[in-house]
Motif scaffolding. Structure first.
Motif, mmCIF file in Angstrom:
data_model
loop_
_atom_site.group_PDB
_atom_site.id
_atom_site.type_symbol
_atom_site.label_atom_id
_atom_site.label_comp_id
_atom_site.label_asym_id
_atom_site.label_seq_id
_atom_site.Cartn_x
_atom_site.Cartn_y
_atom_site.Cartn_z
ATOM 1 N N LEU A 1 0.815 -1.218 0.000
ATOM 2 C CA LEU A 1 0.000 0.000 0.000
ATOM 3 C C LEU A 1 0.845 1.263 0.000
ATOM 4 N N LEU A 2 1.754 1.398 0.956
ATOM 5 C CA LEU A 2 2.498 2.649 1.123
ATOM 6 C C LEU A 2 3.791 2.657 0.315
ATOM 7 N N GLY A 3 4.312 1.476 0.039
ATOM 8 C CA GLY A 3 5.529 1.396 -0.754
ATOM 9 C C GLY A 3 6.762 1.956 -0.071
ATOM 10 N N VAL A 4 6.722 2.093 1.275
ATOM 11 C CA VAL A 4 7.904 2.635 1.950
ATOM 12 C C VAL A 4 8.908 1.551 2.335
ATOM 13 N N ALA A 5 8.429 0.324 2.435
ATOM 14 C CA ALA A 5 9.338 -0.749 2.832
ATOM 15 C C ALA A 5 9.875 -1.449 1.592
ATOM 16 N N PRO A 6 11.103 -1.940 1.669
ATOM 17 C CA PRO A 6 11.666 -2.676 0.523
ATOM 18 C C PRO A 6 11.014 -4.052 0.386
ATOM 19 N N ASP A 7 11.310 -4.719 -0.724
ATOM 20 C CA ASP A 7 10.828 -6.071 -0.955
ATOM 21 C C ASP A 7 11.174 -6.953 0.255
ATOM 22 N N PRO A 8 10.159 -7.585 0.866
ATOM 23 C CA PRO A 8 10.424 -8.306 2.120
ATOM 24 C C PRO A 8 11.144 -9.631 1.920
ATOM 25 N N THR A 9 12.321 -9.583 1.373
ATOM 26 C CA THR A 9 13.125 -10.805 1.257
ATOM 27 C C THR A 9 14.557 -10.505 1.643
ATOM 28 N N GLY A 10 15.044 -11.230 2.638
ATOM 29 C CA GLY A 10 16.458 -11.173 2.962
ATOM 30 C C GLY A 10 16.859 -10.009 3.834
ATOM 31 N N ARG A 11 18.165 -9.970 4.102
ATOM 32 C CA ARG A 11 18.689 -8.994 5.052
ATOM 33 C C ARG A 11 19.046 -7.685 4.383
ATOM 34 N N VAL A 12 19.444 -7.745 3.106
ATOM 35 C CA VAL A 12 19.860 -6.516 2.441
ATOM 36 C C VAL A 12 19.706 -6.730 0.941
ATOM 37 N N ASP A 13 19.417 -5.648 0.250
ATOM 38 C CA ASP A 13 19.248 -5.703 -1.194
ATOM 39 C C ASP A 13 20.460 -6.382 -1.839
ATOM 40 N N ILE A 14 20.204 -7.258 -2.798
ATOM 41 C CA ILE A 14 21.343 -7.998 -3.382
ATOM 42 C C ILE A 14 22.311 -7.100 -4.130
ATOM 43 N N PHE A 15 21.832 -5.905 -4.523
ATOM 44 C CA PHE A 15 22.722 -5.020 -5.284
ATOM 45 C C PHE A 15 23.650 -4.214 -4.388
#
Lengths: 554, 282, 342
Positions: free
Chosen positions: C164-178
């Motif tokens: 809905l708000l789009g403030v949280a990152p994709d809920p997978t893992g500890r840190v963005d793979i990039f």
């Protein structure tokens, strides 16, 4: 006459409870001069403590002063702001509470707690406050005060904790000290030490003291003037000696008569029609027939607990049928342990017990319920509130031993027998269907006694049977017990810490201390002329109404 | 129960209507659990792919899932399984725990120490992990969820019963029962246990909610109950796949059902505690 | 001197937890024995291990020996840190667990921190004003908080903050793979990023962590706030607080030095129990947020009938919990003089 320090006018205190408002204090008026000592005496529910808490404005949140005025040094306390109350607490009036150990912060060193009290009213350095705290510990005669400064309440005895409490209370030199049952729960010798200390300190510093107590003897010994409260009302006030020698109000008369003293007789405890013994002529006590074995013969009883503590070092006694023997001692003397072993509720570590010539000591406590002597040895327990099964009606409680030990079945005979027992202990039969929580303390005590005598035992062990009762209820129960003993030829083993009660109830007395017998002998002789220092100390520590108040001298 | 107890209960309920509501809720839940299958509007396991993943509407109050099954019907039917698991698990630990705990608390000694050790070992595990491990070891079946939940609850009941009996064992009325000719065993079973039971029933009610969450959690991670059986934990697990694409009803409604069930039992437990002992009220 | 008694106490406490730890070992051993399937199979190199290989492993593991001897062997293996091999990863279980443990601990500790920071003030405020709006609010929150399972609240948080708000990152893992990983020093990303001076990386890791940590915290705030409120109420109504009032101590001193310090004792005890709940809740939260911790590792293994990691995990959790209890106990001993002296 000097201006009063404290003036209470028509005080009313109301508690809001689930069952609606309850008025605990109903129109009390009294005054107190500077430096005076006043006793407020009453039984539970008389409102004596509530009055004390109202004066210091330390009532429970549920309690409110609903009417009346309290003037302290001409200031109206009931309308005081929180800030001025805080200023007044400790510096103008202070309080000493029942249960001293609970009254101290369990996780703060006592030195720091006294220093807190000092720093609350004076801007001095923490170092100076500690110094003063040390002086105060000396003033309340705590041994090794430097070391005790860093001690915690759990490391001190109850008496010591109460001295620390006194030190805190007097730390900012208040002009009024209110002591609410300050020695209840303490041993009688400790009580004397604490009360003497309190009286001396108050006299030295010119503090007015209000002593709230249920013990008339205590009030008589330490207070110049005494007021008596009953059900929230003040019924009588007078000089202590006048009040106790010539009470005016019927309630005071009853109370004074009911308080056992060194010379009281069971027959005189209750005045008027309620007297159970007036109708019963004092039957001659059975004299033991020569040649028959004694009812109880205990030899070299020892009790060690699993953790290695020795509760009883060595105990021997002989008791004839129909005899009453008192077992007195302070806490930790082993008197309760002894009574439990004689009742076969607890196994001894060593020693023999013979009952009526037969050995019962070899029967383990766990199997004794099957022994034929089970119905001959019964016990009445200390706290009537805890001695009845909450899920049993009064009827069930009395019927239980009849069914188990006398083999009676549910039916008319059982009902008849239970009613008979109830009437013997003066319990109206319409109360038999009630549960314990619907009965008063005195009624519960009667049920406990009815249960114990239901199977007509020959030996009744009484473990502080009246310690939890108000003195007027105690009087009735003691009379009842004495009558039952005379009627049935029962033998009593009467365990108590109250010397006056034992002196009155028992022909012989055994004094226990730290698990060993100190002295034994005929009760009156033993108490009137004690042979050992410890017994003398005990006897002298008991506050009696007849004594002249010590405070009067100062 | 005496009339006085009822009066007291009525008095409490008047002052605390929430307990009454919770009791009605728990009763309703029980009725749904028993008759759910007959009163739901749709077959809980019949799929209807044409109407898959529909948001809540008048026809489907709680929407439909990825196979077009009616979420509302599935939630109602699931009540039976969820409650049955929780109730039987809590029932087993209640009975075992009460008897073992009471015996330990009364007798002390060797039995008490041995049971204490056993309880210590159980308590050395985080409980959910222990349940997981036991289901893994015993086999991935519903019965084993019950057993695992019962075992992880056991320590609480043992400790509770032990403590309650221990504080009472030297009271006058217990010794009086012995002086009246009762043996130790009968004192424990016929005198102490009945007095401890009411407090334990309160514990049980409070514990029931926890057991429901626990069992749902196990099936959420794929243990015990298998799809397509309707069960709240599994429904949430299936819905989880669609949450990132905004299909909230698949998670929210079974979650709500779980929450309401747990809430009912917790509030009921709190209320019962008040009725039994007004002093414990905080 | 205080330090010495505390250390002595810790040592004694640890010694007294040894029997329980031993019990845990026996328990996991029994668990392995009753596990479905042949233990030798999952200690083998892979699912395709030949019959001979399994037979050799059976010999190696001593499965042909009597049970007591097997137990001794098992204890010996655990002592050496050999927990067997995982079928899924093909790696030593000990190594796998070591790699993933920091992720789980970082999550759990962050959640505990959040929970304590919120629960303590809430509980204290509610106790100071019983019957007030804040009191009712806290009680309602506590009643509801324990009713919402972590897996539901986690998913709903994802729905609100990610979808809905789009403030949280994709809920997978500890840190963005990039985002490049910081050099691993503590294993805790938040600390490692800080040590590396990489604030962007820290922010990215923080955003990943905050939702799962809040999910877990939500579940345990209720019991913590409830016990804080209850014990604060009890100590405010206690005899010693009345004594403190009777000698005129200041409000602040009464609340903090007298009431709060006493009230904190039961909170410490409950915090230990709460930590155990959190170790369990880890399993659910890690699954919901695809968090690469030990719990999701064990869960994946469990569902693919790979039992060595499960046992290793159970053992590890029990061990962590024993240590946590030890810490709780030492803290309690410091806070309560009645204990440390006895």
């Amino acid at each position: 006459m000097t201006k009063p320090l404290l003036q209470i006018d028509n005080l009313h205190v109301t508690f809001s409870t689930r069952r609606g408002p309850v008025e605990a204090v109903r129109g009390v008026s009294l005054s107190l001069a500077p430096g005076e000592t006043l006793g407020i005496v009453g039984e539970s529910g008389s409102g004596k403590s509530v009055t004390g808490f109202a004066v210091t404005r330390l009532l429970d949140p549920a309690g409110k002063i609903s009417a009346g005025r309290i003037l302290f040094r001409d200031r109206e306390i009931t309308k005081m702001s929180n800030a001025s109350l805080r200023e007044m607490h400790g510096s103008a009036m202070a309080m000493i509470f029942q249960n001293p150990r609970g009254a101290l912060n369990p996780i703060r060193a006592i030195g720091a707690q006294i220093a807190d009290a000092i720093l609350a009213h004076r801007k001095i350095s923490a170092e100076a406050a500690r110094g003063e705290a040390l002086d105060l510990l000396r003033a309340v005669q705590i041994r090794d005060p430097e070391k005790r400064m860093s001690a915690y309440p759990h490391e001190l005895s109850g008496g010591m904790c109460q001295r620390v409490m006194i030190a805190m209370a007097i730390s900012s030199n208040p002009s009024l000290l209110i002591a609410d049952e300050p020695t209840t729960g303490l041993d009688v010798t400790t009580q004397k030490v604490v009360m003497d200390l309190l009286a001396n300190i108050a006299a030295e510093r010119g503090m007015a003291t209000i002593l709230i107590t249920h013990d008339l003897g205590l009030a008589a010994r330490y207070c110049r003037r005494v007021v008596v409260m009953e059900q929230g009302k003040l019924v009588e006030q007078a000089e202590a000696l006048t009040l106790f020698r010539a009470p005016n109000h019927p309630y005071t008369k009853r109370l004074v008569a009911a308080s056992p003293t060194a010379t009281s007789r069971v027959e005189d405890l209750v005045t008027g029609e309620e007297n159970l013994l007036a109708a019963v002529p004092a039957a001659p006590l059975p004299t033991p027939v020569h040649g028959t074995p004694p009812l109880l013969d205990v030899k070299n009883l020892v009790k060690r607990f699993d953790d290695g503590t020795v509760a009883l070092k060595s105990f021997s006694m002989v008791m004839a049928a129909g005899e009453s023997v008192g077992l007195v001692g302070e806490s930790g003397s082993g008197k309760s342990t002894t009574s439990r072993m004689i009742c076969r509720l607890l196994d001894q570590s060593e020693g023999t017990i013979n009952f009526n010539g037969e050995s019962i000591g070899h029967l383990p406590a766990r199997d004794f319920h099957r022994a034929p002597q089970r119905r001959d040895i019964q016990i009445v327990f200390q706290d009537p509130n805890e001695s009845l099964n909450p899920r049993f009606t009064a009827f069930d409680c009395i019927a239980h031993p009849l069914m188990r030990l006398a083999g009676m079945r549910n039916g008319d005979a059982l009902r008849q027998r239970v009613r008979e027992c109830a009437s013997r202990v003066g319990l109206p039969s319409d109360l038999l269907e009630r549960f314990p929580h619907q009965l008063s303390g005195g009624q519960k005590a009667r049920i406990g006694i009815a249960r114990a005598i239901a199977c007509r035992p020959r030996l009744l062990v009484l473990d502080e049977p009246t310690a939890a009762l108000d003195v007027s209820v105690q009087a009735v129960v003691l009379q009842l017990l004495d009558r039952l003993r005379r009627e049935d030829g029962l033998a009593f083993l009467f365990v108590s810490h109250d010397l006056n009660v034992v002196r009155m109830m028992c022909q012989r007395t055994i004094v226990l201390r730290n698990g060993a017998i100190v002295e034994e002998g005929e009760s009156h002789a033993l108490f009137d002329n004690p042979q050992t220092a410890y017994t003398r100390e005990l006897v002298e520590a008991v506050p009696n109404i007849e004594l002249t108040p010590v405070a009067a001298a100062g | 129960m005496s009339s006085a107890t009822f009066q007291h209960a009525a008095f409490i309920l008047r002052g605390n209507p929430i307990t009454g509501i919770a009791a009605v809720g728990a009763a309703l839940l029980t009725v749904l659990a028993i008759f759910g299958l007959w009163i739901v509007p749709y077959d809980p396991i019949a799929s209807d792919v044409a109407h898959a993943l529909m948001p809540p509407s008048a026809a489907h109050w709680a929407g439909t899932d990825q196979l077009g099954r009616d979420v509302f019907s599935r939630i109602i039917v699931a009540a039976q399984l969820d409650l049955a698991i929780a109730l039987s698990a809590v029932g087993i630990s209640f009975v075992l725990g009460a008897v073992i705990g009471a015996l330990c608390g009364y007798s002390g000694g060797r039995l008490d120490r041995a049971v204490g050790r056993f309880v210590d070992v159980l308590m050395a595990f985080p409980l959910f992990v222990l349940a997981m491990a036991m289901v893994a070891a015993l086999g991935n079946r519903v019965e084993n969820i019950v057993i695992a939940t019962a075992i992880i609850n056991l320590p609480f009941y043992i400790r509770f019963a032990r403590a309650e009996v221990n504080v009472r064992r030297n009271l006058g009325w217990v010794e009086a029962a012995r002086a009246s000719g009762e043996s130790h065993v009968s004192v424990v079973l016929r005198f102490l246990l009945p007095n401890v039971l009411p407090a334990m029933v309160v514990q049980m009610s409070l514990n029931l909610g926890w057991a429901i969450i626990n069992a749902a959690g196990l099936s959420f991670i794929g243990l015990g109950v298998k799809a397509p059986t309707p069960e709240w934990g599994i429904m949430v697990a299936e819905g989880a796949r669609f949450i990132s694409t905004g299909k909230w009803w698949l998670v929210a409604f079974p979650g709500l059902a779980l929450m309401l069930a747990v809430l009912c039992f917790n509030l009921l437990g709190d209320g019962l505690r008040d009725i039994l002992d007004p002093r414990q009220r905080t | 001197m205080k330090l010495a008694t505390t250390a002595k106490r810790a040592a004694r406490r640890f010694a007294s937890s040894l029997p329980a730890l031993f019990g845990v070992l026996i328990f996991t051993f029994l668990l392995m024995r009753v596990l479905p399937g042949d233990p030798a199979v999952f200690f083998a190199s892979g699912p395709n291990a030949g019959k001979e290989e399994i037979e050799t492993i059976r010999k190696q593991m001593g499965l042909d020996k009597p049970v007591p001897q097997q137990l001794a062997l098992y204890l010996y293996d655990v002592g050496r840190g050999n927990l067997g091999r995982s079928l899924m990863t093909g790696q030593n279980v000990t190594k796998d667990l070591k790699e993933r443990l920091p992720a789980s601990l970082e999550l759990t500790f962050s959640a505990l921190l959040i929970a304590l920071v919120l629960a303590l003030p809430l509980g204290i405020l509610a106790a100071l004003r019983p019957g007030s709006l804040i009191d009712h609010g806290v009680r309602l929150f506590c009643a509801l908080g324990v009713c919402i399972p972590t897996f539901v609240s986690g998913l709903l948080l994802i729905y609100v903050f990610y979808y809905l708000l789009g403030v949280a990152p994709d809920p997978t893992g500890r840190v963005d793979i990039f985002i490049s990983q910081p050099p691993s020093r503590t294993g805790f990303l938040l600390i490692d990023f800080l040590l590396a001076g990489d604030l962007d990386g820290w922010w990215a890791a923080f955003k990943q962590l905050i939702l799962p940590a809040c999910t877990m915290a939500l579940f345990v705030i209720a019991p913590l706030a409830r016990i804080t409120r209850a014990s604060m109420l009890a100590s405010l109504g206690s005899d010693f607080v009345r004594t403190a009032r009777s000698v005129g101590l200041s409000w602040w001193r009464i609340v903090v030095t007298y009431a709060l310090r006493n009230a904190i004792l039961p909170v410490i005890t409950i915090a230990g129990i709460v930590f155990s709940t959190m170790l369990g809740a880890n399993v659910l939260v890690e699954k919901v947020f695809s968090w690469p911790g030990v719990a999701s590792y064990a869960l994946d293994a469990l569902l693919s009938s790979d039992y060595a990691p499960v046992q290793g995990f159970v053992l590890l959790m029990a061990f962590v919990f024993v240590i946590v209890n030890l810490v709780v106990d030492v803290l309690y001993g410091i806070a309560d003089p009645r204990i440390s002296i006895g």
